[in-house]
Design a protein around this motif. Structure first.
Motif, PDB file in Angstrom:
ATOM      1  N   VAL A  30      46.460  39.859  49.093  1.00  0.00           N
ATOM      2  CA  VAL A  30      45.963  41.005  48.336  1.00  0.00           C
ATOM      3  C   VAL A  30      47.108  41.918  47.921  1.00  0.00           C
ATOM      4  O   VAL A  30      47.193  42.362  46.781  1.00  0.00           O
ATOM      5  CB  VAL A  30      44.932  41.794  49.170  1.00  0.00           C
ATOM      6  CG1 VAL A  30      44.548  43.084  48.456  1.00  0.00           C
ATOM      7  CG2 VAL A  30      43.706  40.942  49.431  1.00  0.00           C
ATOM      8  N   GLU A  34      48.147  42.940  44.054  1.00  0.00           N
ATOM      9  CA  GLU A  34      48.114  44.319  43.575  1.00  0.00           C
ATOM     10  C   GLU A  34      49.479  44.734  43.041  1.00  0.00           C
ATOM     11  O   GLU A  34      49.583  45.458  42.053  1.00  0.00           O
ATOM     12  CB  GLU A  34      47.660  45.250  44.699  1.00  0.00           C
ATOM     13  CG  GLU A  34      46.194  45.066  45.052  1.00  0.00           C
ATOM     14  CD  GLU A  34      45.780  45.910  46.230  1.00  0.00           C
ATOM     15  OE1 GLU A  34      44.579  46.195  46.346  1.00  0.00           O
ATOM     16  OE2 GLU A  34      46.639  46.265  47.044  1.00  0.00           O
ATOM     17  N   GLU A  37      49.877  43.298  39.571  1.00  0.00           N
ATOM     18  CA  GLU A  37      49.100  44.046  38.594  1.00  0.00           C
ATOM     19  C   GLU A  37      49.762  45.368  38.246  1.00  0.00           C
ATOM     20  O   GLU A  37      49.759  45.799  37.098  1.00  0.00           O
ATOM     21  CB  GLU A  37      47.696  44.304  39.120  1.00  0.00           C
ATOM     22  CG  GLU A  37      46.839  43.057  39.162  1.00  0.00           C
ATOM     23  CD  GLU A  37      45.428  43.359  39.606  1.00  0.00           C
ATOM     24  OE1 GLU A  37      44.493  42.821  39.000  1.00  0.00           O
ATOM     25  OE2 GLU A  37      45.272  44.140  40.548  1.00  0.00           O
ATOM     26  N   THR A 132      34.673  38.668  37.086  1.00  0.00           N
ATOM     27  CA  THR A 132      34.519  39.634  38.176  1.00  0.00           C
ATOM     28  C   THR A 132      33.319  39.339  39.069  1.00  0.00           C
ATOM     29  O   THR A 132      33.131  40.015  40.083  1.00  0.00           O
ATOM     30  CB  THR A 132      34.397  41.069  37.622  1.00  0.00           C
ATOM     31  OG1 THR A 132      33.243  41.160  36.772  1.00  0.00           O
ATOM     32  CG2 THR A 132      35.627  41.449  36.820  1.00  0.00           C
ATOM     33  N   LYS A 136      35.897  40.067  44.225  1.00  0.00           N
ATOM     34  CA  LYS A 136      37.162  40.339  44.920  1.00  0.00           C
ATOM     35  C   LYS A 136      37.617  41.776  44.659  1.00  0.00           C
ATOM     36  O   LYS A 136      37.139  42.437  43.727  1.00  0.00           O
ATOM     37  CB  LYS A 136      38.234  39.358  44.441  1.00  0.00           C
ATOM     38  CG  LYS A 136      37.897  37.890  44.658  1.00  0.00           C
ATOM     39  CD  LYS A 136      37.922  37.512  46.117  1.00  0.00           C
ATOM     40  CE  LYS A 136      37.693  36.007  46.292  1.00  0.00           C
ATOM     41  NZ  LYS A 136      37.698  35.607  47.714  1.00  0.00           N
ATOM     42  N   PRO A 137      38.575  42.276  45.461  1.00  0.00           N
ATOM     43  CA  PRO A 137      38.995  43.683  45.308  1.00  0.00           C
ATOM     44  C   PRO A 137      39.704  44.006  44.000  1.00  0.00           C
ATOM     45  O   PRO A 137      39.618  45.133  43.514  1.00  0.00           O
ATOM     46  CB  PRO A 137      39.953  43.887  46.500  1.00  0.00           C
ATOM     47  CG  PRO A 137      39.568  42.837  47.493  1.00  0.00           C
ATOM     48  CD  PRO A 137      39.140  41.659  46.679  1.00  0.00           C
ATOM     49  N   THR A 138      40.444  43.056  43.409  1.00  0.00           N
ATOM     50  CA  THR A 138      41.228  43.351  42.215  1.00  0.00           C
ATOM     51  C   THR A 138      40.916  42.352  41.104  1.00  0.00           C
ATOM     52  O   THR A 138      40.470  41.232  41.366  1.00  0.00           O
ATOM     53  CB  THR A 138      42.739  43.281  42.515  1.00  0.00           C
ATOM     54  OG1 THR A 138      43.094  41.915  42.780  1.00  0.00           O
ATOM     55  CG2 THR A 138      43.107  44.157  43.699  1.00  0.00           C
ATOM     56  N   GLU A 141      42.789  39.016  41.621  1.00  0.00           N
ATOM     57  CA  GLU A 141      42.180  38.177  42.654  1.00  0.00           C
ATOM     58  C   GLU A 141      40.911  37.502  42.124  1.00  0.00           C
ATOM     59  O   GLU A 141      40.663  36.321  42.382  1.00  0.00           O
ATOM     60  CB  GLU A 141      41.837  39.019  43.885  1.00  0.00           C
ATOM     61  CG  GLU A 141      43.021  39.390  44.747  1.00  0.00           C
ATOM     62  CD  GLU A 141      42.581  40.246  45.923  1.00  0.00           C
ATOM     63  OE1 GLU A 141      42.475  39.703  47.042  1.00  0.00           O
ATOM     64  OE2 GLU A 141      42.323  41.442  45.719  1.00  0.00           O
ATOM     65  N   ASN A 142      40.104  38.272  41.402  1.00  0.00           N
ATOM     66  CA  ASN A 142      38.893  37.702  40.806  1.00  0.00           C
ATOM     67  C   ASN A 142      39.234  36.568  39.848  1.00  0.00           C
ATOM     68  O   ASN A 142      38.600  35.512  39.858  1.00  0.00           O
ATOM     69  CB  ASN A 142      38.126  38.793  40.043  1.00  0.00           C
ATOM     70  CG  ASN A 142      37.232  39.613  40.945  1.00  0.00           C
ATOM     71  OD1 ASN A 142      36.497  39.072  41.764  1.00  0.00           O
ATOM     72  ND2 ASN A 142      37.285  40.923  40.799  1.00  0.00           N
ATOM     73  N   LYS A 218      41.694  44.618  33.193  1.00  0.00           N
ATOM     74  CA  LYS A 218      40.406  44.276  33.793  1.00  0.00           C
ATOM     75  C   LYS A 218      39.561  43.357  32.918  1.00  0.00           C
ATOM     76  O   LYS A 218      38.391  43.110  33.220  1.00  0.00           O
ATOM     77  CB  LYS A 218      39.610  45.562  34.077  1.00  0.00           C
ATOM     78  CG  LYS A 218      40.281  46.475  35.101  1.00  0.00           C
ATOM     79  CD  LYS A 218      39.448  47.717  35.353  1.00  0.00           C
ATOM     80  CE  LYS A 218      40.108  48.620  36.393  1.00  0.00           C
ATOM     81  NZ  LYS A 218      39.306  49.845  36.652  1.00  0.00           N
TER      82      LYS A 218
END
Length: 250
Positions: A30, A34, A37, A132, A136-138, A141-142, A218
């Motif tokens: 993770v 991040e 990103e 999405t 997932k958190p970000t 990751e998705n 996103k």
């Protein structure tokens, strides 16, 4: 006929079930995701989405820009699916298509079927956040969880789960077996996605669909390229065109 109607449902169910299984060991942590990103300067998601909303995808990837990288013949037909009354435009498509001598093959109920495969170049699904659904958190990751290759065991488990769900909904054993077999044939390839480095925040080539999906912030967009039996040629052109799209929204 009933099984053919059920096919899209069971295929979608199977894909979702497969993608929601535990991610493979090649995924980044993770914190690494991040960090990636945070430093991304690949493009402006709001700018991309505004073109989709206004119905100007052909300005993001105009014909003269495409011709810098590939000569589209005069007989190519332009199509643009845009409905001004729609609330969302993340499923709109814009493409040039023309005839080819290629064919595609697919297995249906144990039989190999051939069908024509047209040449096509275009831009589609700008602003889509379908990936999405992985929860997932970000976004990164998705994206990596959604566009990954599942194992044979994961596919088998997903198809079994889909079949059990059909039985619970009251479908008879023969219909369930037929639909499951058809879905298994369509999802038979072990490798369906190919990770592509250096484009956007992340990118994945969809091998069957001949589309490069690019993550920007996103959202995603897809560049469709099908001009050759050699997928490396398709991918290289798609990368160049995706870079042009991103350059429009720096």
């Amino acid at each position: 006929m009933k099984s053919s109607i059920l096919l899209p449902v069971i295929v979608a169910f199977a894909i979702t079930a497969c993608n929601n299984t535990t991610a493979n060991s090649t995924e980044k942590s993770v914190s690494e995701l991040e960090k990636t990103e945070a430093v991304s300067t690949a493009g402006n998601a709001d700018c991309l989405k505004s073109h989709a909303d206004k119905g100007t995808l052909d300005q993001l990837l105009p014909l003269d820009v495409i011709k810098k990288h590939y000569t589209i013949p005069a007989q190519a037909k332009k199509s643009y699916s845009y409905r001004s009354e729609a609330k969302k435009h993340d499923k709109d498509t814009y493409e040039y298509t023309w005839d080819s001598d290629r064919v595609r093959k697919m297995m249906i109920s144990g039989r190999e079927i051939e069908y024509p495969s047209s040449n096509r170049i275009g831009l589609r699904w700008v602003g889509s956040d379908l990936f999405t659904i992985m929860g997932k958190p970000t976004p990164l990751e998705n994206f990596r969880a959604f566009y990954r290759n599942t194992t044979a065991a994961e596919k088998e488990a997903a198809l079994k789960k889909a079949g059990e769900s059909m039985k619970e909904k009251g479908y008879d054993a023969k219909t369930t077996e037929t639909a499951t077999k058809m879905a298994k044939d369509l999802s038979g390839d072990d490798i369906t996605f190919k990770e592509i480095a250096g484009i956007g925040d992340a990118a994945s080539w969809r091998i069957k669909e001949k589309e490069l999906t690019v993550l920007v912030g996103k959202i995603t967009f897809q560049v469709s390229v099908e001009i050759s039996n050699n997928d490396n040629e398709n991918i290289e052109l798609a990368k160049k065109l995706a870079a042009e799209v991103l350059a429009k929204c720096k």
